[in-house]
Scaffold this motif. Structure first.
Motif, PDB file in Angstrom:
ATOM      1  N   THR A   1      -4.179  -4.782 -11.414  1.00 45.11           N
ATOM      2  CA  THR A   1      -2.897  -5.096 -10.785  1.00 45.11           C
ATOM      3  C   THR A   1      -2.504  -6.553 -11.051  1.00 45.11           C
ATOM      4  O   THR A   1      -1.321  -6.875 -11.176  1.00 45.11           O
ATOM      5  CB  THR A   1      -2.947  -4.848  -9.269  1.00 45.11           C
ATOM      6  OG1 THR A   1      -4.076  -5.528  -8.705  1.00 45.11           O
ATOM      7  CG2 THR A   1      -3.061  -3.352  -8.986  1.00 45.11           C
TER       8      THR A   1
ATOM      9  N   GLY B   1      -0.594  -6.655 -14.213  1.00 40.96           N
ATOM     10  CA  GLY B   1       0.718  -6.021 -14.271  1.00 40.96           C
ATOM     11  C   GLY B   1       0.733  -4.542 -13.936  1.00 40.96           C
ATOM     12  O   GLY B   1       1.808  -3.923 -13.893  1.00 40.96           O
ATOM     13  N   LEU B   2      -0.435  -3.945 -13.691  1.00 38.48           N
ATOM     14  CA  LEU B   2      -0.479  -2.523 -13.354  1.00 38.48           C
ATOM     15  C   LEU B   2       0.073  -2.269 -11.956  1.00 38.48           C
ATOM     16  O   LEU B   2      -0.286  -2.954 -11.008  1.00 38.48           O
ATOM     17  CB  LEU B   2      -1.925  -2.004 -13.440  1.00 38.48           C
ATOM     18  CG  LEU B   2      -2.155  -0.554 -12.982  1.00 38.48           C
ATOM     19  CD1 LEU B   2      -1.488   0.418 -13.941  1.00 38.48           C
ATOM     20  CD2 LEU B   2      -3.644  -0.255 -12.861  1.00 38.48           C
ATOM     21  N   ASN B   3       0.916  -1.248 -11.836  1.00 38.53           N
ATOM     22  CA  ASN B   3       1.430  -0.805 -10.538  1.00 38.53           C
ATOM     23  C   ASN B   3       0.824   0.557 -10.238  1.00 38.53           C
ATOM     24  O   ASN B   3       1.203   1.562 -10.846  1.00 38.53           O
ATOM     25  CB  ASN B   3       2.951  -0.714 -10.572  1.00 38.53           C
ATOM     26  CG  ASN B   3       3.535  -0.286  -9.231  1.00 38.53           C
ATOM     27  OD1 ASN B   3       2.793  -0.020  -8.272  1.00 38.53           O
ATOM     28  ND2 ASN B   3       4.851  -0.194  -9.159  1.00 38.53           N
TER      29      ASN B   3
ATOM     30  N   GLU C   1       2.777   3.851 -10.038  1.00 37.75           N
ATOM     31  CA  GLU C   1       3.358   4.458 -11.238  1.00 37.75           C
ATOM     32  C   GLU C   1       2.353   5.330 -11.993  1.00 37.75           C
ATOM     33  O   GLU C   1       2.687   5.898 -13.033  1.00 37.75           O
ATOM     34  CB  GLU C   1       3.894   3.371 -12.164  1.00 37.75           C
ATOM     35  CG  GLU C   1       5.051   2.576 -11.552  1.00 37.75           C
ATOM     36  CD  GLU C   1       5.555   1.475 -12.463  1.00 37.75           C
ATOM     37  OE1 GLU C   1       4.917   1.260 -13.530  1.00 37.75           O
ATOM     38  OE2 GLU C   1       6.558   0.844 -12.116  1.00 37.75           O
TER      39      GLU C   1
ATOM     40  N   PHE D   1       1.870  -0.318 -18.364  1.00 43.39           N
ATOM     41  CA  PHE D   1       2.239  -1.567 -17.705  1.00 43.39           C
ATOM     42  C   PHE D   1       2.436  -2.650 -18.760  1.00 43.39           C
ATOM     43  O   PHE D   1       1.977  -2.532 -19.906  1.00 43.39           O
ATOM     44  CB  PHE D   1       1.198  -1.991 -16.656  1.00 43.39           C
ATOM     45  CG  PHE D   1      -0.129  -2.427 -17.223  1.00 43.39           C
ATOM     46  CD1 PHE D   1      -0.396  -3.766 -17.489  1.00 43.39           C
ATOM     47  CD2 PHE D   1      -1.136  -1.493 -17.461  1.00 43.39           C
ATOM     48  CE1 PHE D   1      -1.627  -4.164 -17.987  1.00 43.39           C
ATOM     49  CE2 PHE D   1      -2.376  -1.890 -17.962  1.00 43.39           C
ATOM     50  CZ  PHE D   1      -2.618  -3.230 -18.223  1.00 43.39           C
TER      51      PHE D   1
ATOM     52  N   ASP E   1       2.827  -4.416 -24.083  1.00 44.84           N
ATOM     53  CA  ASP E   1       2.730  -3.156 -23.349  1.00 44.84           C
ATOM     54  C   ASP E   1       1.335  -2.558 -23.499  1.00 44.84           C
ATOM     55  O   ASP E   1       0.806  -2.456 -24.612  1.00 44.84           O
ATOM     56  CB  ASP E   1       3.766  -2.158 -23.864  1.00 44.84           C
ATOM     57  CG  ASP E   1       5.187  -2.558 -23.497  1.00 44.84           C
ATOM     58  OD1 ASP E   1       5.350  -3.271 -22.490  1.00 44.84           O
ATOM     59  OD2 ASP E   1       6.123  -2.164 -24.223  1.00 44.84           O
TER      60      ASP E   1
END
Length: 353
Positions: free
Chosen positions: A265, A268-270, A273, A294, A304
Motif C-alpha cells: 500500500t 500505491g496498491l489499493n 481494487e 497499481f 504501472d
C-alpha cells in the motif's frame, strides 16, 4: 487449374454442389539439418511446398521459414507457414504469441489452451490488409528447450475470411496433426531450481533459475517468509514472495491479509481494487486468487505494476504467494515471464502435512 473453392453449378444455378472430399497427405521435413526442428503434419493434397529453409535460427536471421505451403491458385487463398524462432523460454508460449499479435495489430477471435497448457495454445485471429483483403489465421506451436532460451516452432494457417468456416474442420485436423518428429531429450528441458521450507508449513516447489533468492528473512516455528526477484538489465523487474504464518499469530484471515497488503500500500496498491476468483491448486489445497493494478510514482516517473496473490488455508496456518511485476501494458514480456514463474510454482508445489 484445379480450384478447390469454386462450386460447379452451371447445370442448375439453384443447386449448390458440395466440395469434393479433400485427401489428406502426411508431410515431414525430416531432411532438416537440425534434428530438434523436424516436424510433421497432415496436409490437403492441393497444397504444395513453395519454399523452405533447412537452417536453424541464429542472431542474423532470428526467424526461419521451415516450410511454406500454398494452394495452386494464381492468387493463393490458403497458406500454411511453419517457422522457427528464438524466444526467452520463461515466457509461456500463449503469451509469446499474444505479444506478437498485439504488435501486429491482429484481432484475436478465439484463444484456447490445448489440454489446459499455456505452452500449447491454439489462437485464431483476423488481420485486414491495405488492399482490402481480410485474412483469418490459426496459430499453434511448441517449444524446443535450449538451456536458458528455446526454439519455438510455429504453425500458421491463413486463409481469406470468407473461406474459414467452410474449411474449419480441415484446419482442425492440420492443427491436431502438427508436432515434433524427434521429441526433445529431457536434459534439454527448462532449467529450474528446487527450494523448500519446513516451518510452519512443510512444502517444496520449483522456480526458473533466473530468479534469485533474497536472504533477509528471519524464519521461526510460527512464521516464515522468503522472496525471489528477477532482474532485467540490472533493474529488479519482478518479485515473488511466499509467507506462512500460524493462526496463533493471526487468528483472523482479514488481519493477516491487511498485514500482507501493507507492504505494497505504501507503493500505491489499493486493496479495495483487488478482484478475487478461484485460483490454481497448491498441492491438495484450494486457493483464492487476487489481482490488482497499481501505479508507483517514483523519482524517475510513474510505473504501472500488477499485484497478484494465491491464498491457501492449510490446517493451523495461512499460506500466501505474492507476485509483483510490471503490468503487461508497461512491459508485456516481463509480465509474461513473471506470471509463468508463478504458474511453475503452482504446478510443481508439493506439501507434507
Amino acid at each position: 487449374m484445379y480450384d478447390p473453392y469454386t462450386v460447379d453449378s452451371a447445370q442448375d444455378p439453384e443447386i449448390v454442389q458440395p466440395l469434393p472430399r479433400l485427401k489428406r497427405i502426411s508431410w515431414s521435413n525430416d531432411w532438416h539439418e537440425t534434428e530438434l526442428l523436424k516436424f510433421q503434419l497432415m496436409l490437403p493434397e492441393f497444397m504444395q511446398l513453395f519454399k523452405s529453409d533447412p537452417r536453424a535460427p541464429h542472431p542474423d536471421t532470428p526467424i526461419i521459414d521451415l516450410a511454406y505451403f500454398r494452394d495452386q491458385l494464381e492468387k493463393p487463398k490458403i497458406e500454411i507457414l511453419v517457422q522457427a524462432s528464438v524466444m526467452q523460454h520463461e515466457c509461456a508460449l500463449r503469451d509469446f504469441y499474444l505479444m506478437w499479435s498485439e504488435l501486429a495489430g491482429d484481432e484475436i477471435l478465439q484463444m484456447r489452451e490445448v489440454d489446459g497448457a499455456p505452452d500449447h495454445p491454439d489462437i485464431r485471429s483476423r488481420r485486414s490488409f491495405p488492399d482490402g483483403q481480410t485474412w483469418v489465421t490459426r496459430q499453434t506451436g511448441y517449444k524446443v528447450w535450449m538451456g536458458f532460451s528455446a526454439f519455438v516452432v510455429t504453425l500458421n494457417i491463413g486463409c481469406e475470411e470468407s473461406l474459414y468456416e467452410e474449411h474449419a474442420e480441415l484446419f482442425d485436423e492440420i492443427v491436431s496433426s502438427f508436432g515434433p518428429t524427434v521429441p526433445p531429450e529431457h536434459s534439454l528441458a527448462e532449467s529450474t531450481r528446487l527450494w523448500s521450507k519446513r516451518y510452519p508449513f512443510d512444502f517444496a516447489s520449483y522456480l526458473p533459475v533466473s530468479w534469485k533468492e533474497l536472504h533477509h528473512h528471519n524464519d521461526t516455528l510460527d512464521q516464515m517468509r522468503l522472496a525471489f526477484t528477477r532482474s532485467f538489465r540490472d533493474v529488479t523487474a519482478s518479485c515473488l514472495a511466499v509467507q506462512a504464518v500460524t493462526r496463533d499469530i493471526h487468528p483472523e484471515k482479514t488481519d493477516f491479509l491487511n498485514e500482507v497488503f501493507s507492504t505494497w500500500t505504501e507503493q500505491g496498491l489499493n486493496p479495495a481494487e483487488i478482484t478475487y476468483q478461484s485460483g490454481p491448486l497448491l498441492g491438495n489445497h484450494k486457493t483464492r486468487e487476487g489481482v490488482a493494478k497499481f501505479t508507483y510514482h517514483g523519482a524517475a516517473g510513474s510505473t504501472d505494476y500488477e499485484y497478484r496473490f494465491l491464498l491457501a488455508e492449510p490446517e493451523n496456518c495461512w499460506f500466501i504467494v505474492e507476485l509483483v511485476c510490471f503490468h503487461k501494458d508497461q512491459d508485456f514480456e516481463t509480465w509474461a515471464i513473471a506470471n509463468r514463474a508463478l504458474a511453475v510454482f503452482a504446478e510443481n508445489f508439493r506439501c507434507c502435512e
